[in-house]
Design a protein around this motif. Structure first.
Motif, short mmCIF file in Angstrom:
data_model
loop_
_atom_site.label_atom_id
_atom_site.label_comp_id
_atom_site.label_asym_id
_atom_site.label_seq_id
_atom_site.Cartn_x
_atom_site.Cartn_y
_atom_site.Cartn_z
N ALA A 68 -10.96 11.87 -6.07
CA ALA A 68 -12.56 10.98 -6.39
C ALA A 68 -13.04 10.21 -5.33
N ASN A 69 -11.90 8.74 -5.25
CA ASN A 69 -12.29 7.89 -4.31
C ASN A 69 -11.18 7.35 -3.87
N PRO A 70 -11.08 7.84 -2.27
CA PRO A 70 -9.05 7.72 -2.05
C PRO A 70 -9.89 6.41 -1.42
N LEU A 130 0.80 -1.33 -0.24
CA LEU A 130 -0.25 -0.10 -0.27
C LEU A 130 1.31 1.44 -0.19
N ALA A 131 1.96 0.65 1.02
CA ALA A 131 3.25 2.48 0.89
C ALA A 131 3.36 2.88 -0.63
N SER A 132 3.93 1.85 -1.41
CA SER A 132 4.52 2.05 -2.34
C SER A 132 3.69 2.76 -3.36
N ALA A 172 -6.47 8.23 4.58
CA ALA A 172 -7.18 8.09 5.62
C ALA A 172 -8.38 7.10 5.14
N ASP A 173 -8.20 5.67 6.41
CA ASP A 173 -8.52 4.23 6.16
C ASP A 173 -8.29 3.63 5.03
#
Length: 318
Positions: A251-253, A87-89, A98-99
């Motif tokens: 738009a869609n985090p 996820l962090a790449s 967030a979340d």
């Protein structure tokens, strides 16, 4: 010539019911679907395999298939490598919403392996069975010389890629006259199988009928390169990942995904890439839902009975 098979195996298998569906046994000796793809790729001439997985499943993955395949690959002179989707790449100076808990999709999965690829490569999903023909066709295309802006795709027929147990997502393609190249590809979700009063198989998505003879992408793509050089597509993939963070993520985090069919569709519409269709009549099958597993097990039993595979899967290669 060195050619790489990149297997995207980082999916969480949520529709399968929370298990790691890529590691479910389906063969007569507990082989998993990935085993058959690896076998077919090596048989076709691929001599490097990259597994893209999540770090948290690494131990299970190596125990279930990685160590076993690596031992076989060593005997065959096939290189094995691992890359980790995380996820962090993300692009520099971008932030994770967030979340957000899920990684960023198939485009990011390929980017996870970008530092390992210096040759033509092919991408597949870990939990799809593609058949031998598509591996042969992709390999034979990749070892030829192509423009940097060329891509190839195994063109499956939509009706051959449906589950009887629920909706699936496919990249539905519009093809040029002569069915040699794609004009456009649209990622379409919730495609279900239909059967008419004459027993003919059809398809629809959210109530809208689809042509069951349409070509669809099953995320089986080929990307050319000169041996020893990074494929040009990887630079485009990295550049567009930043655009994805600038435009799609705000738009869609929580759910935006960087998907190969969506990216390639955009490149086609912009006229900057061409995609060669390599048609295959092979029937896809996979474990999208738990209910699919029994049918997949029976399908492999039949392929073995018909002599397509040896019961001891890799014995014909060693």
């Amino acid at each position: 010539m060195k050619t790489t098979l990149l297997i995207m195996a980082a999916g969480i298998g949520s529709r399968f019911g929370g298990g790691i569906k890529q590691l479910e046994p389906v063969g007569m000796h507990d082989e998993i679907i990935m085993d058959y793809s690896i076998h077919d790729a090596i048989e076709a001439g691929f001599n490097k395999i990259i597994f893209v997985i999540r770090k948290d499943i690494e131990d299970d993955f190596r125990e279930r298939i990685g160590n076993r395949v690596e031992a076989i690959a060593n005997r065959l002179g096939v290189e094995i490598a691992y890359a980790f989707q995380d996820l962090a790449s993300i692009p520099e100076n971008c932030t994770i919403p967030a979340d957000r808990t899920k990684p960023w999709g198939t485009g990011q999965a390929v980017l996870a392996a970008k530092d390992l690829i210096r040759e033509p490569f092919m991408v597949i999903n870990a939990d799809d069975y593609y058949g031998k023909e598509s591996f042969r066709q992709l390999h034979d295309w990749l070892i030829l010389e192509h423009e940097d802006s060329a891509v190839s795709m195994a063109g499956f027929i939509l009706k051959n890629t449906l589950s009887e147990n629920g909706g699936v997502t496919r990249g539905v393609c519009t093809v040029a006259d002569g069915h040699t190249h794609i004009i456009d590809v649209n990622e379409t979700s919730n495609i279900i199988q239909t059967v008419d009063e004459n027993g003919q198989i059809g398809a629809s998505a959210d109530g809208i009928p689809l042509d069951p003879e349409s070509y669809v992408s099953m995320n089986m793509w080929g990307f050319p390169a000169k041996e020893g050089c990074a494929p040009a597509f990887l630079a485009v993939l990295e550049e567009k990942f930043r655009t994805f963070f600038e435009e799609d993520v705000p738009a869609n985090p929580l759910k935006a995904e960087y998907l190969l069919p969506t990216l390639i569709g955009g490149l086609l519409r912009a006229g900057s890439y061409t995609v060669k269709v390599l048609e295959t009549k092979d029937k896809w099958f996979g474990v999208t839902y738990k209910e699919d597993k029994a049918a997949v097990v029976e399908s492999f039993k039949k392929l073995i009975a018909d002599g397509v595979y040896a019961e001891d899967l890799y014995s014909d290669l060693l």
